[in-house]
Enzyme design. Structure first.
Site, mmCIF file in Angstrom:
data_model
loop_
_atom_site.group_PDB
_atom_site.id
_atom_site.type_symbol
_atom_site.label_atom_id
_atom_site.label_comp_id
_atom_site.label_asym_id
_atom_site.label_seq_id
_atom_site.Cartn_x
_atom_site.Cartn_y
_atom_site.Cartn_z
ATOM 1 N N SER A 151 -2.897 -7.731 3.083
ATOM 2 C CA SER A 151 -3.262 -7.462 4.315
ATOM 3 C C SER A 151 -3.568 -8.996 5.050
ATOM 4 C CB SER A 151 -4.174 -6.568 4.655
ATOM 5 O OG SER A 151 -3.678 -5.285 4.324
ATOM 6 N N ARG B 74 -2.194 -6.311 -8.197
ATOM 7 C CA ARG B 74 -1.185 -7.229 -8.153
ATOM 8 C C ARG B 74 -1.230 -8.438 -9.001
ATOM 9 N NH1 ARG B 74 -2.822 -8.337 -1.965
ATOM 10 N NH2 ARG B 74 -4.978 -7.685 -3.021
ATOM 11 N N LYS C 268 -17.384 -6.708 7.645
ATOM 12 C CA LYS C 268 -16.068 -7.459 7.772
ATOM 13 C C LYS C 268 -15.682 -7.318 9.044
ATOM 14 C CE LYS C 268 -13.025 -7.024 3.337
ATOM 15 N NZ LYS C 268 -12.208 -6.319 2.878
ATOM 16 N N HIS D 237 0.821 -1.279 -0.101
ATOM 17 C CA HIS D 237 -0.143 0.188 -0.098
ATOM 18 C C HIS D 237 0.778 1.188 0.055
ATOM 19 C CE1 HIS D 237 -3.091 -2.867 2.186
ATOM 20 N NE2 HIS D 237 -3.265 -2.524 1.071
#
Ligand code: ADP
Length: 160
Positions: A130, A91, A42, A18
């Site tokens: 993460s 990514r 979440k 990030h």
């Protein structure tokens, strides 16, 4: 008109992946708002205010960057902040498919014209997520190669 971008995410926690996306994007925008979405569905490892404080510390010397939290559609938050751009990192091809849907939905949602700008991650950061960092944290592993120094230090000293 100021070129302002929102960089949305959960950042649970914020990683080196990030960080480098934001540092590279500073060249492209006048201001970047790192925006932590409050997503009730979440469950998070770290409290919102802690995630926010870590990112603020990291960019304390960078006047072009601010950190905010939001609890609405990202496009509505962009409009509220006067941001015409959304910044995202890519990514893998899996990221691409996921981002394609979000990007196209956001385009349909926002009558206010918002462009999403994607930066490809550096090859050496492609594997950092993460989710994976949280897994290492669960077993009290060394996260110093994946997370900015101030965050790694706090986690390993105060959360282990
Ligand atoms: P979300 O909850 O939306 O998945 P994340 O906090 O995981 O949010 O990520 C926010 C943004 O950062 C996304 O665009 C994601 O693709 C990007 N990102 C995550 N990890 C990396 C990395 N290692 N390198 C570059 N970009 C990344």
């Amino acid at each position: 008109m100021e070129r302002k971008a929102v960089f949305p995410g959960s950042f649970d926690p914020f990683t080196i992946g990030h960080e480098i996306i934001v540092r590279r994007a500073i060249e492209l925008f006048d201001h970047i708002i790192i925006s932590i979405g409050i997503n009730m569905e979440k469950s998070h490892l770290f409290p919102l205010e802690v995630r926010k404080k870590w990112i603020e510390e990291l960019f304390a010397d960078e006047p072009k960057i601010s950190v905010k939290t939001y609890n609405m559609l990202t496009v509505d938050f962009c409009r509220q902040q006067g941001a015409r751009f959304i910044l995202r990192g890519l990514r893998t091809s899996a990221d691409f498919e996921y981002e394609r849907v979000i990007g196209q939905i956001n385009r349909q949602l926002g009558e206010f014209k918002i462009e999403t700008v994607y930066l490809l991650t550096l090859p050496e950061h492609t594997y950092i997520s993460s989710t994976f960092v949280r897994e290492v944290i669960k077993y009290k592993g060394d996260i110093s190669k994946f997370v900015p120094q101030n965050i790694a230090q706090d986690i390993m000293q105060n959360w282990y």
